[in-house]
Every structure is written in structure tokens, then in C-alpha cells.
Write an enzyme that holds these catalytic residues in place. Structure first.
Site, PDB file in Angstrom:
ATOM      1  CG  ASP A  95      -0.058  -0.025   2.520  1.00 42.15           C
ATOM      2  OD1 ASP A  95       1.084   0.276   2.504  1.00 42.15           O
ATOM      3  OD2 ASP A  95      -1.005   0.054   3.523  1.00 42.15           O
ATOM      4  CB  SER A  96       0.367   4.709  -0.984  1.00 36.67           C
ATOM      5  OG  SER A  96      -0.801   4.985  -0.200  1.00 36.67           O
ATOM      6  N   GLY A  97       0.965   3.692   2.435  1.00 37.86           N
ATOM      7  CA  GLY A  97       1.291   4.456   3.422  1.00 37.86           C
ATOM      8  C   GLY A  97       0.331   5.569   3.785  1.00 37.86           C
ATOM      9  CG  PHE A  99      -6.032   3.194   5.790  1.00 34.56           C
ATOM     10  CD1 PHE A  99      -7.106   4.053   5.840  1.00 34.56           C
ATOM     11  CD2 PHE A  99      -5.557   2.294   6.874  1.00 34.56           C
ATOM     12  CE1 PHE A  99      -8.029   3.932   6.733  1.00 34.56           C
ATOM     13  CE2 PHE A  99      -6.578   2.129   7.756  1.00 34.56           C
ATOM     14  CZ  PHE A  99      -7.650   2.617   7.757  1.00 34.56           C
ATOM     15  CG  ASP A 269      -6.038  -5.311   2.137  1.00 30.07           C
ATOM     16  OD1 ASP A 269      -6.746  -4.415   1.248  1.00 30.07           O
ATOM     17  OD2 ASP A 269      -5.631  -4.909   3.183  1.00 30.07           O
ATOM     18  CB  CYS A 307     -11.854 -26.599   7.849  1.00 28.11           C
ATOM     19  SG  CYS A 307     -10.479 -25.734   7.683  1.00 28.11           S
ATOM     20  CB  CYS A 309      -6.722 -25.535   7.262  1.00 29.57           C
ATOM     21  SG  CYS A 309      -7.098 -25.521   9.110  1.00 29.57           S
ATOM     22  CB  CYS A 312      -9.229 -28.287  10.647  1.00 33.32           C
ATOM     23  SG  CYS A 312     -10.066 -26.901  11.048  1.00 33.32           S
ATOM     24  CG  HIS A 338      -9.470 -22.422  11.318  1.00 28.28           C
ATOM     25  ND1 HIS A 338     -10.011 -23.529  10.478  1.00 28.28           N
ATOM     26  CD2 HIS A 338     -10.441 -21.600  10.991  1.00 28.28           C
ATOM     27  CE1 HIS A 338     -10.994 -23.383  10.161  1.00 28.28           C
ATOM     28  NE2 HIS A 338     -11.396 -22.348  10.891  1.00 28.28           N
TER      29      HIS A 338
END
Lengths: 379, 379
Positions: A95-97, A99, A269, A307, A309, A312, A338
Site C-alpha cells: 500500500d502507499s502508506g 491510510f 485485503d 475444514c 486446513c 483442523c 485456520h
């Protein structure tokens, strides 16, 4: 411009506005719609790159603001870039910084030139501007960079939001001009305008005229009700070029990922999955589960019986509860794995549903299992 | 008694008192001399079972005192035992809780029957005795259990140490009697006696007369100078049966592992590698390295260029320093993996040197590289 990133459209969903596609980057392909795990400080908290690959993450996000402060972009440039520094050879978006400078820093002063602020770590006086954000992101070397924007708070009145988006447009132009590695890194612009349709329209017109290789929607998921966010998406997405990736920033609850995909978003994201994992909250196919609750003390089921994963397949609720209560970081690693797997798998299901023209049906099935209704989609 | 554990002697070192062997347990074989990583709360801090196997750990240790307090041995029994609870199918050793009850608990009162104390977690009034310690360890189901002992502080005068070892002998007999699963779990006795040769002799005589399947030396590495510890080993090890495993409790610095092996010890455990890893201190072939130091900020070498662990194959000092300074637990995971791998690899080298009858030579080579001399072996 635009050489680094290419969007390939595979098909549109006949039931919704969703689309199946691929984003081609210098470090490989992202199947879209895609969720990007967040590795704020050059690591996805508690998780190894191998574990991220095992759960089939195609791309991760890292935060320019944090890396600018520590360890510094020049160090990462020296290390051969962020990919080598953190041992991740798949795509990265930074990201650009913008936020973070508004949400984390102290004593900030915004001028047309850029933002003066103090580091939240040690009080150092720092400065970020479109030019500095490009310089930092060029040093980090992510496949996708974001233009430096001003993200207005929610709610922001029309006058403030207009002033802010116009500055964001001027800053976007300065980002384009100062970006030094367009063949290696694609630069996305961020559409602002708050919750005002005319301003979103103005912002989109400004930025699409500059021909960026991708576009993001900023200033959402900042505290507004979800129906309002969906309304903004309804009128903003159609303003975005169909031949470029569309990225909705900061969104990661299961319902919003589905609703965003339905409206034509390609990339998302959010820190949600790893943040709630640290408190022992996990997402399951039948809703959320707070593992600290006493009811799981003697529960020898996996977090989610549906699940597959790593967590799990190998561990019980009782064990994970024990680890979290005993403050063992291996517990957080298990819940983080998870939750990330859950969202990445959700996006696989979304892509599958688009390919079968049944995304609305999938949404309804998911929401029914997840225990959601119109008044209860906040996760 | 003794059915669960069998010691197989392979060969003795012609240069030293060291011996190469195998300890056969219900969950597999331990090549000795062996170092046991410590998983206090049913997890080796930050590390997965798969990672432990990748670094070829044959056995881990877990702490009865901690598991008794949280989550409780009955819960672990219900889960199918500690192996299943924590997803580790290789051998486990549980200590008796004796050492922790003296070092961690509050308001303890020792009687002939056992020890009354308050939990350091929540102040609950609790009681451990030989019978309770057996009951708890039978529920945990480790391959090797330890008899409940009284570990005197250092220094302890002759009268105190004598009284304490005699109680430990009486308690050992009660442990033998109340142990309910001798076919599944081997019970080791702990030789006490402080730094007094006659008392170590008395303790060893008491305990070997009872025919345990293995013997440990307790009450060392409790603050005494290392030469004194080696002196105690020199006269105590010969008192231990040659056909049973010999375990030196709480020892894990590289020099003491080598010196202990030279004196005929087969098994060691210590929290040292994972504890110092959490502060960013690592062991390398050329000595210890404190990764927080500014000199490593731009150092793109692995922690130890001579190491082939996961951490050293994939990450630089600069990256690990960044993670540790940014308080990212992935950094601690990387330093923990490295330190455990370092000690497990050291023990592989010790076993190789014994098989080649050159353990003294190996010690001298190791110490020279590690920058150690007689006055500097404290790690």
C-alpha cells in the site's frame, strides 16, 4: 506504464456482476477474485511463507508505512527487495502508506506537498509525499504499488470529501511521474470520494483518464454500515475499466468478500483473519467460534469439521483453547492458519461458483450455514 | 517393571567415558546421547511437531507441574493422552513436578506425605505427592515418567541434603508402588545428594536397589559452578547401572552437553535454546550471537553460515533482527528452530565422534571454534 501488470478476463458470472480472471505479475499469476493476506511488517504474523503456499495464497500485502519506519526501505533495497528480504517469491502488493499515516501517526500536518508526521514508534519527524511513497515502494519492489492518497475519515461531509479526492487526483499524477520502475512494478490508483456518488464519479473520471494498470476503491470499510458500502460499490465499480484489476481495500469479512465479488471486485485485503485469530476467534462454515469459551474446554472436535486446513486436520478445539489460554504463540499460529485458509478457500469457492454461473446460489448457501441474515452480516 | 523402556548399548568411546546407545520406548527409539527439547505446556514454544521432526528430535520433555495446573491431567487423559493431545507421536518424557513445585509455586509446605502449595497462576490450593505425581503422569501417558523428588536448593548443607535425599528415596518407593502402567510407561528415579559425594553414593545405593528402568541425576545446574557439576558427575555416573539410561536433568549448554556425554550421560533436557531464542540470542559454530545488536542491521548472512537449518537456509541476520525488534513472533520461531537444530546437530556430532572414538578431539575442535576456554564455558 502498465507493462508489469496485465488483467486477463476469463468469464463473467451470468447470475451476478462477478468476474473470473487472472492478474499477471512479474512474480506469477493471481487467480481472481482473490483475498490477500496482510504481512504488515514483512511477515504474515506467526506464519511462514511455506505455510502460506500450502494454503494456496497467491499474493500477500505489506505495509509501506511500517516498513518505511522499520527497518527502512533502503535496508530492504540493499537486501534485494522485499521478496528476497522475507523469502516470498510470489506476488506482493504494497500500500502507499496513506491510510496508515492518517490512522497511526502522530502530530500529522497535511499540505499540498505531502504529510509531515511523527513516527508512532519513536516520535521521529518524518515526511511522506507522492514522490517519497514512490521512492519507498520502488525500493521495496512489490509487484503492485499503490498511489499515495488522502483517505478521509467516516463520516466526511461533501466539501471535505471533494477537497480530499481532488488532492488525491493531483497526488496520483505526481505518483505516475515519479514512479521509476514501471516495467517491474504496476502502480494502482485509488478512487476516493467518501459516500458521495458524484464525488466517486469525479474521482474515477480523474484517475481513469491517467491510465493506471489497475484501480482500487479506498475509503470504504472505515466504519460505515455495510449496506452503505455495498451501495457505493454498486455505483463505483461500473466506473472502473473492465480491462484492469479492481481492488477493494481493507475488506475481509466473509460476507463482504462475497458481496464485493458479486459486484465485480477482483482483489481484497484485510487484517481481520489474523487479528481475530490472536484473540482466539475463528471463522467456521457454521459461523464464528470463540475458542476461549468454557464450552470448548473438553471439545475434541476440530475447529471446523468441514475444514481441511493443517490446524483442523491435526488439532482439537480443547488443545487450541489450552494453548490460547496459556498464551502459547503456537495457538495463535494454529488459529491464524485456520482463518487464512478459511478465507482463501472461500475465494476458491467464489471462483468456482462464478465459473458455474451460480454465485448468488453460493452466497445464499454460505449465509444460511454461517447463520447470517440481513441484520447480521457484520461477522 | 521395566517393560516399557529398554537400553541398548552400542559401543563405548575409547577416548572418554561416553557411550553410544539406543533407548527403546513405546513410541520409538531415541539415539543416545540425546538432547530433549522442552515443551512445557504441551508445546515446544513457537514450534510445530513437524518442525521438530524435520530437525530430527527423537523425544521431547513436558512439565507435569504446568499440565497439572492447566489444562489438567484429566482433560489430557480424556483427549487420549499427551501424545494425541499435542499431535506428537514420538517419545515423550514428563518430569515429576518436583522441581517446579519448589521453584515456581507459592506458600509451599513440605511434609512426609507430600507438598501443599498454591498455584502460581491463580492461587488455588493444590497438593502433589508421590501418589498424585504418578496418577497425573499415568494420565498424561508419557513414555518416560520421573519419580517425585525433593530438589534441594544450592547451596544446601550436608544435613539438609541428607534429609532431602532420604525423603526422595522413600518417595521413590511410593512412586514405584503407585505407578499403574509399568507396561506402557517407564519410571525413572532421581539421584539427589547435592554436592556431597557420600550423599550421592547413599542416594544411588538406595535407588538402584529398587531396580528402576532408568536413573536421572537431579539437583545439578542449579547455580553451582560448572567445574563442580562435572566433579559431581565424575563420581556419580559410575554409581549408575550400565544397563539403564542415565539422564542429567536441566542441562543444555553446548559445553555441558559435551562434558556430560564424555562422563557417560545418555539424556539431557533444558529450556536454554528456546528461552534465549526469545531474546534473540542464538548459538552458532563460532559462539553466541545477539541478533539485536546494531552490527547485524545490514548483515545479509545467515545466523550461522555453517548451519543447514530451515532458518539459516532461508533468512538473513538483518531480516531476523528486524522481526525480533518489531516483536514479530515469526522471528522467535526462526531463532528457536535454529537453536534447537544447533543442539540436536551437536548431539549428532557427539554420537558420530563416539562411534569414531574421538569425542575428546571433537570437544577440543568445538570449543576452539566456539571461542571457549576453561574460564569461559558458561555460554
Amino acid at each position: 506504464m502498465g507493462l508489469a501488470i496485465r488483467y486477463e478476463h476469463i468469464k463473467s458470472c451470468k447470475q451476478t456482476g462477478a468476474r473470473l480472471g487472472r492478474v499477471h505479475t512479474p512474480h506469477g499469476v493471481i487467480e481472481t477474485p482473490a483475498f490477500m493476506p496482510v504481512g504488515t511488517q514483512a511477515t504474515v504474523k506467526t506464519i511462514s511463507p511455506e505455510e502460506l503456499k500450502q494454503m494456496d495464497a497467491h499474493i500477500i500485502l505489506s505495509n509501506t508505512y511500517h516498513l518505511f519506519l522499520r527497518p527502512g526501505h533502503e535496508l530492504i533495497r540493499q537486501a534485494g527487495g522485499l521478496h528476497r528480504f522475507m523469502n516470498w517469491d510470489r506476488p506482493i502488493l504494497t500500500d502507499s502508506g496513506g491510510f496508515q499515516v492518517f490512522s497511526l501517526s502522530e502530530m500529522r500536518k497535511i499540505t499540498e506537498e505531502g504529510v509531515h508526521f511523527r513516527s508512532h514508534l519513536n516520535g521521529d519527524k518524518l515526511f511522506l509525499s507522492p514522490e517519497v511513497a514512490m521512492q519507498v515502494q520502488n525500493a521495496l519492489g512489490a509487484d503492485i504499488m499503490m498511489a499515495f492518497d488522502e483517505c478521509p475519515p467516516y463520516p466526511a461531509d461533501h466539501a471535505y470529501a471533494k477537497q480530499s479526492l481532488e488532492r488525491t487526483s493531483r497526488w496520483a499524477e505526481r505518483c505516475l511521474t515519479s514512479h521509476e520502475r514501471p516495467n517491474d512494478q504496476g502502480l494502482f490508483a485509488i478512487i476516493q470520494g467518501g459516500m458521495h456518488e458524484d464525488l466517486r464519479r469525479q474521482s474515477a473520471a480523474d484517475l481513469t483518464s491517467m491510465d493506471f494498470p489497475g484501480y482500487a476503491i479506498g475509503g470504504l470499510s472505515v466504519g460505515e454500515p455495510k449496506p452503505l458500502m455495498y451501495e457505493v460499490l454498486d455505483y463505483t465499480v461500473p466506473l472502473m475499466p473492465a480491462n484492469k484489476p479492481r481492488y477493494l481495500m481493507g475488506v475481509g469479512s466473509p460476507d463482504a468478500l462475497i458481496e464485493g465479488s458479486i459486484r465485480g471486485i477482483d482483489m481484497f485485503d484485510c487484517v481481520l483473519p489474523t487479528r481475530i485469530a490472536r484473540n482466539g476467534t475463528v471463522m467456521t462454515s457454521s459461523g464464528r467460534l470463540v475458542i476461549r469459551n468454557a464450552r470448548y474446554a473438553e471439545d475434541f472436535m476440530p475447529l471446523d469439521p468441514n475444514c481441511d486446513c493443517y490446524t483442523c486436520k491435526n488439532y482439537t478445539r480443547a488443545y487450541i483453547r489450552h494453548l490460547i489460554k496459556a498464551e502459547e504463540t503456537f495457538g495463535i499460529r494454529l488459529t491464524s492458519i485456520h482463518n487464512l485458509h478459511f478465507l482463501l478457500n472461500l475465494m476458491r469457492n467464489v471462483r468456482q461458483a462464478i465459473s458455474e454461473d451460480r454465485l448468488l446460489d453460493y452466497r445464499n448457501e454460505f449465509f444460511e450455514l454461517y447463520g447470517m441474515n440481513e441484520s447480521n452480516r457484520g461477522f
